[in-house]
Design an enzyme around this catalytic site. Structure first.
Site, PDB file in Angstrom:
ATOM      1  N   ASP A  34     -11.391   5.173  -3.085  1.00 45.60           N
ATOM      2  CA  ASP A  34     -10.297   5.875  -3.739  1.00 45.60           C
ATOM      3  C   ASP A  34     -10.828   6.509  -5.021  1.00 45.60           C
ATOM      4  O   ASP A  34     -12.035   6.503  -5.282  1.00 45.60           O
ATOM      5  CB  ASP A  34      -9.117   4.939  -4.006  1.00 45.60           C
ATOM      6  CG  ASP A  34      -9.440   3.841  -5.018  1.00 45.60           C
ATOM      7  OD1 ASP A  34     -10.595   3.768  -5.496  1.00 45.60           O
ATOM      8  OD2 ASP A  34      -8.529   3.054  -5.344  1.00 45.60           O
ATOM      9  N   GLU A  82       0.827  -1.208   0.000  1.00 38.83           N
ATOM     10  CA  GLU A  82       0.000   0.000   0.000  1.00 38.83           C
ATOM     11  C   GLU A  82       0.861   1.257   0.000  1.00 38.83           C
ATOM     12  O   GLU A  82       0.569   2.226  -0.713  1.00 38.83           O
ATOM     13  CB  GLU A  82      -0.930  -0.002   1.226  1.00 38.83           C
ATOM     14  CG  GLU A  82      -2.051  -1.008   1.161  1.00 38.83           C
ATOM     15  CD  GLU A  82      -3.039  -0.709   0.045  1.00 38.83           C
ATOM     16  OE1 GLU A  82      -3.272   0.471  -0.260  1.00 38.83           O
ATOM     17  OE2 GLU A  82      -3.585  -1.673  -0.531  1.00 38.83           O
ATOM     18  N   TYR A 108      -6.961   5.967   4.762  1.00 41.29           N
ATOM     19  CA  TYR A 108      -7.110   5.078   3.606  1.00 41.29           C
ATOM     20  C   TYR A 108      -6.227   3.841   3.747  1.00 41.29           C
ATOM     21  O   TYR A 108      -6.687   2.710   3.576  1.00 41.29           O
ATOM     22  CB  TYR A 108      -6.770   5.811   2.297  1.00 41.29           C
ATOM     23  CG  TYR A 108      -6.805   4.889   1.104  1.00 41.29           C
ATOM     24  CD1 TYR A 108      -7.995   4.630   0.449  1.00 41.29           C
ATOM     25  CD2 TYR A 108      -5.645   4.238   0.669  1.00 41.29           C
ATOM     26  CE1 TYR A 108      -8.037   3.747  -0.630  1.00 41.29           C
ATOM     27  CE2 TYR A 108      -5.686   3.358  -0.397  1.00 41.29           C
ATOM     28  CZ  TYR A 108      -6.884   3.123  -1.046  1.00 41.29           C
ATOM     29  OH  TYR A 108      -6.937   2.239  -2.087  1.00 41.29           O
TER      30      TYR A 108
END
Length: 308
Positions: free
Chosen positions: A150, A47, A132
């Protein structure tokens, strides 16, 4: 339900929508190695690396990083200069992300006895981990996250279900759609949909989009979205746009003028600069070349089809 939610076009049969997307994803999706693991450390590395780098380029860097530092303990013990140097050598964006990742590994070792925290709120306590990223790790490692929102997901929701361009509305709609207890597969699936079918230039039919029967944009041909407000002033010649027309008509038996226009450029407006008059001029050229038939009907409007 909020005022905005009353305007959403979410289908009544939520379960059919959910299962269609999950089946599409499970049948065929891009193979990234971090999709084959539920190790929170490996997923966190993916990520962080993906924040400013194309996924195709991340694969090699991710594999090399984990070969060098396979666990949080290994990364925590590493020299920070080596970690930053690796980041720079692989062009992975801002070097402070490498610094934060190193510090997060040290936190896991020192504050959590080597065990990753499992909820989005707990994960945000790690250095450099925002909402996120925390939610993504909770979803993909522990199957216990919220709906990921997103840019790709916003584009899908905006086009498919007329969700307004508002962060709160996107989050509420995404949460309403996500099936309980399935955040891992769901978030992977909806991001995949935005990444391969509902891109800025959509590939609905080519990618076999599972939401075509419910999608407002597919029905109308208007594929504008929050991250696709207008097309750049002029990307190519008339010849290039004629090519787009031919390729588009190969996918459909026939298209009405406005439906065709929306499919070849995102800023098509019937009465605008790039509208019906502009499009008919291109079609006249193609008709003269023996490539396209343009049927003009006073009742239903012009219809374009490839000549057989």
């Amino acid at each position: 339900m909020t005022a905005e939610a009353e305007e959403w076009a979410l289908p009544a049969d939520r379960e059919a929508v959910r299962e269609a997307l999950i089946e599409w994803y499970e049948d065929d999706h891009r193979e990234f190695p971090w999709r084959r693991t539920d190790d929170p450390y490996e997923i966190l590395v993916s990520e962080v690396m993906s924040q400013q780098t194309q996924l195709g380029r991340v694969v090699e860097a991710w594999e090399e990083f984990l070969e060098r530092w396979p666990t949080t303990a290994a990364l925590a013990d590493a020299d920070r200069a080596d970690v930053v140097g690796f980041w720079t050598d692989h062009s992975l964006g801002y070097n402070n992300r490498a610094k934060y990742l190193h510090e997060a590994a040290q936190q896991v070792q020192e504050e959590y006895d080597g065990d990753f925290p499992g909820t989005p709120d707990e994960l945000q306590e790690l250095m450099g981990v925002g909402p996120y990223t925390a939610n993504a790790v909770a979803s993909f490692a522990f199957n216990d996250g919220d709906a990921v929102v997103d840019t790709n997901v916003k584009r899908v929701l905006y086009r498919a279900f007329d969700v307004p361009d508002d962060d709160g509305a996107f989050e509420a709609a995404a949460s309403e759609l996500m099936p309980a207890g399935r955040s891992r597969v769901w978030n992977n699936a909806i991001m995949e949909l935005g990444g391969v079918a509902c891109e800025q230039t959509p590939h609905c039919d080519e990618a076999g989009c599972p939401w075509r029967e419910w999608c407002g944009a597919y029905a109308s041909g208007d594929f504008t979205a929050p991250d696709v407000p207008t097309q750049p002033s002029f990307e190519g010649s008339r010849r290039q746009f004629r090519g787009r027309i031919v390729r588009t008509l190969k996918e459909y038996d026939e298209l009405e003028l406005d439906a065709l226009g929306h499919r070849i450029r995102v800023d098509y407006a019937p009465d605008g600069e790039y509208g019906r008059a502009w499009l008919e001029g291109l079609l006249d050229d193609l008709e003269s070349d023996g490539l396209v038939d343009l049927e003009r009907d006073d009742t239903d409007g012009p219809v374009a089809r490839l000549q057989r």
